[in-house]
Write a protein that holds these residues in place. Structure first.
Motif, PDB file in Angstrom:
ATOM      1  N   ARG A  71     -21.354 105.033 141.422  1.00 40.51           N
ATOM      2  CA  ARG A  71     -21.319 104.699 142.659  1.00 40.51           C
ATOM      3  C   ARG A  71     -20.957 105.765 143.780  1.00 40.51           C
ATOM      4  N   SER A  72     -20.778 106.862 143.201  1.00 42.72           N
ATOM      5  CA  SER A  72     -20.705 108.189 144.153  1.00 42.72           C
ATOM      6  C   SER A  72     -21.961 108.791 144.531  1.00 42.72           C
ATOM      7  N   TYR A  73     -22.981 108.392 143.805  1.00 37.28           N
ATOM      8  CA  TYR A  73     -24.302 108.787 143.939  1.00 37.28           C
ATOM      9  C   TYR A  73     -25.021 108.546 145.017  1.00 37.28           C
ATOM     10  N   ARG A  74     -25.409 109.369 145.904  1.00 36.10           N
ATOM     11  CA  ARG A  74     -26.102 108.980 147.291  1.00 36.10           C
ATOM     12  C   ARG A  74     -27.157 110.140 147.398  1.00 36.10           C
TER      13      ARG A  74
ATOM     14  N   TYR B 247     -13.707 119.488 138.619  1.00 32.52           N
ATOM     15  CA  TYR B 247     -14.299 118.656 139.731  1.00 32.52           C
ATOM     16  C   TYR B 247     -13.931 117.303 139.611  1.00 32.52           C
ATOM     17  N   PHE B 248     -13.614 116.583 140.730  1.00 30.49           N
ATOM     18  CA  PHE B 248     -13.269 114.887 140.401  1.00 30.49           C
ATOM     19  C   PHE B 248     -13.909 114.150 141.340  1.00 30.49           C
ATOM     20  N   PHE B 249     -14.016 112.851 140.918  1.00 29.36           N
ATOM     21  CA  PHE B 249     -14.592 112.019 141.728  1.00 29.36           C
ATOM     22  C   PHE B 249     -13.471 110.643 141.973  1.00 29.36           C
TER      23      PHE B 249
ATOM     24  N   THR C 108     -16.349 104.969 146.668  1.00 30.77           N
ATOM     25  CA  THR C 108     -16.215 105.883 145.392  1.00 30.77           C
ATOM     26  C   THR C 108     -16.983 107.379 145.888  1.00 30.77           C
ATOM     27  N   LEU C 109     -16.205 108.443 145.882  1.00 27.74           N
ATOM     28  CA  LEU C 109     -16.790 109.732 146.720  1.00 27.74           C
ATOM     29  C   LEU C 109     -16.594 110.770 145.420  1.00 27.74           C
ATOM     30  N   THR C 110     -17.535 111.805 145.730  1.00 23.12           N
ATOM     31  CA  THR C 110     -17.420 113.153 145.110  1.00 23.12           C
ATOM     32  C   THR C 110     -16.290 113.640 145.920  1.00 23.12           C
TER      33      THR C 110
END
Length: 638
Positions: A236-239, A301-303, A366-368
């Motif tokens: 969901r964070s992938y763009r 590293y978090f999402f 949902t973000l990196t």
């Protein structure tokens, strides 16, 4: 142990093109064994297939067509019309006189495998391995043989006489391809796609133990949130890349601008010189309105999934997009979480929910962690609630061994062919990191009523993809690089498309960008332009004061149409002194509609919604295979 394919061939078809056709066929076909200049040329698909079967009497063989999506339709049509059966079994289990195809749900053609008696013929798409046109391959690999030109339309048919010029044309096509394939094979690059080759090389360089430890299977790993897998949660964070046109620059003529490109953007942000750390292994999930301290240290590293309202800060560039939410435009960089009301023409902080009640318009994202930090820098964030998230261990330099190899090979390459391969390998690894599990495919069948091949879809999600944590982080770091450099030049910024910047100024006024011709995390000035006109993202024109350099961009606009538009604006074709041999040949090839188009003088501002440009060829499946029909490109509203 499986049989080794002893021979590989470059292949090509030339097919009939004439006005009003309802049937198409192969009138010339060629086959060249890779590593030789032995070219077989014939005048029908029947004799071509017979020759292939003769070549495969004692061993398996592999053919490469450059754009199997076109040529493959003739082969599948031939197989189905001649009684061959499509099967979905491993090659070794295929009965005689059967075939199978690998065509994705997005109509991407990868292979056709044909079984006759003991041995198989596998046909692949070389475009997936060498993503260039044949003319570009000839140039990029500096091949001995060069791409030629012929008139495509004409009175030709299977079984007819192939002229000397036509024979030279199709011979050169397969010789160019065979030469480039030989270079790739000699260096061990023999998998089906360039992305697969890159990942195989990365695994080889880093070792199986390293790969198994770092690239765990997130598809089968539950996220403990929402009942979805870890892959589904993080995806969901992938763009993609940041594509943005500043609204106050849209639809206006801009004078004296310049364009900068990032040197290998994705390799740049993957390399340790960027300082970027990448997630690996198995994630740890949490729930609640907080981010664990360990998730925020330099070794992790978090999402994060959040719910909030937001408004863009004054003087900041937007980048947030809300996918799969009907209240917002899918590909628009939002300035607010307020919802646009078409009836009033205004934005409202309220919505009417499914129960008919009025409530605040709150966005869920949902973000990196990289996007999350930039989000708070560029936007006023209100009513923020952290719902949940996950974090990984992270490290810097995970890709250096691979990237350094191809960076050094590129710098020290003895010829253009070696540089081309090095660039391919540098730029195509990142895409495999974010690959998904979609294994849906299409199955061909012959429609007797319409007398043509059709396809039915089979849905599947059983492919092992990449590590989406790494893939999402790569694109997030890339957006951060581009957005922050554009922000430093906010006053002059016009447009960006993933790895480029277009500024309304001369290069001496650009700041905050490291300039170098090839270093990672640096940019080079691609050129200055006298005038630019940006209609919308991915639709713009730039050209030099002397008309010598043009850049015309629009999704789906082919090169021929671009040249027609350039001539219509510049009217250069009316000056004989400005024409070279190539220009004269192009002008001689024009149809009446194309001639009428370029003879109509236009301004740069005529490149707008509603403009129709000829020169576009549209594929149409008919009896026999695919034909390219004359069409037009119309600039549409979005």
């Amino acid at each position: 142990m499986g049989r080794k394919r002893q021979k590989r061939y470059a292949a090509d078809f030339e097919t009939t093109v004439y006005k009003g056709q309802t049937f198409t066929e192969v009138w010339a076909a060629a086959l060249c064994e890779v590593g030789t200049e032995n070219v077989f040329v014939t005048n029908s698909i029947d004799s071509f297939m017979t020759h292939c079967f003769d070549e495969s009497r004692t061993n398996d063989i592999m053919l490469f067509f450059h754009n199997l999506k076109f040529d493959g339709t003739f082969i599948v049509d031939w197989l189905l019309r001649n009684g061959w059966k499509w099967v979905d079994v491993p090659e070794e289990a295929m009965p005689s006189y059967t075939f199978k195809t690998l065509v994705s749900d997005q109509n991407q053609w990868y292979s056709i495998t044909i079984k006759r008696h003991i041995f198989a013929i596998e046909i692949r798409d070389s475009l997936k391995l060498l993503p260039f046109s044949l003319a570009q391959i000839s140039e990029n690999f500096d091949t001995k043989h060069k791409k030629l030109e012929i008139e495509y339309e004409g009175n030709r048919a299977a079984g007819g006489t192939i002229t000397k010029q036509e024979r030279a044309y199709i011979r050169n096509d397969v010789l160019v391809l065979a030469e480039a394939l030989q270079i790739m094979f000699e260096r061990g690059h023999h998998l089906m796609t360039i992305g697969s080759c890159c990942m195989a090389e990365y695994k080889r360089l880093k070792g199986k133990h390293f790969f198994d430890e770092k690239f765990c299977n997130l598809f089968d790993l539950p996220s403990t949130i929402d009942g979805v897998s870890a892959d589904a949660y993080i995806r969901r964070s992938y763009r993609g890349g940041w594509v943005y046109l500043k609204p106050d620059r849209a639809g206006k003529v801009i004078e004296n601008g310049c364009t900068y490109d990032v040197n290998s953007l994705y390799p740049s942000v993957m390399h340790s010189s960027s300082g970027n750390r990448y997630p690996y292994g198995v994630p740890m999930f949490w729930r609640g309105n907080y981010i664990p301290d360990i998730a925020q240290d330099k070794d992790h590293y978090f999402f994060v999934r959040i719910r909030c309202r937001f408004y863009l800060k004054e003087g900041c560039l937007p980048f947030i997009q809300l996918k799969n939410n009907f209240r917002y435009q899918q590909n628009r960089c939002l300035t607010t979480s307020d919802v646009y009301d078409k009836k009033t023409g205004k934005y409202s902080p309220y919505i009417i929910n499914l129960d008919g009640e009025r409530e605040k318009a709150v966005a869920e994202l949902t973000l990196t962690m990289t996007d999350f930090a930039l989000f708070k820098e560029h936007y006023h964030v209100l009513d923020l609630v952290i719902l949940d998230g996950c974090f990984f261990e992270a490290d810097v330099g995970m890709f250096d061994t691979y990237l350094n190899k191809y960076r050094d090979l590129k710098i020290n390459a003895p010829n253009i062919g070696e540089r081309t391969i090095s660039k391919l390998y540098s730029n195509n690894l990142y895409g495999k990191l974010a690959s998904g599990d979609n294994s849906s495919y299409k199955v061909p069948y012959y429609d007797l009523k319409e007398e043509r091949v059709k396809w039915r879809l089979v849905v599947g999600h059983d492919r092992r993809g990449g590590h989406i944590g790494m893939g999402s982080a790569v694109t997030s770091y890339a957006r951060y690089y581009t957005i922050t450099r554009a922000q430093k030049n906010y006053k002059y910024f016009v447009y960006s498309d993933t790895d480029s910047f277009h500024f309304a100024c001369t290069p001496d006024k650009v700041t905050g960008i490291e300039i170098h011709p090839r270093n990672y995390n640096a940019c080079k000035c691609e050129g200055e332009w006298a005038k630019g006109y940006f209609l919308r993202p991915k639709t713009y024109v730039e050209y030099a004061a002397d008309w010598s350099t043009w850049l015309i961009t629009a999704c789906g606009l082919p090169s021929r149409s671009k040249k027609l538009l350039m001539l219509s604006i510049s009217q250069q074709h009316k000056n004989p002194d400005a024409l070279n041999e190539e220009d004269i040949k192009f002008l001689d090839s024009l149809s009446d509609r194309e001639r009428e188009f370029i003879d109509t003088p236009r301004e740069i501002t005529d490149f707008k919604v509603g403009l129709t440009i000829p020169g576009r060829l549209m594929p149409k499946v008919i009896t026999g295979g695919t034909v390219l029909c004359d069409g037009e490109y119309t600039v549409k509203d979005v």
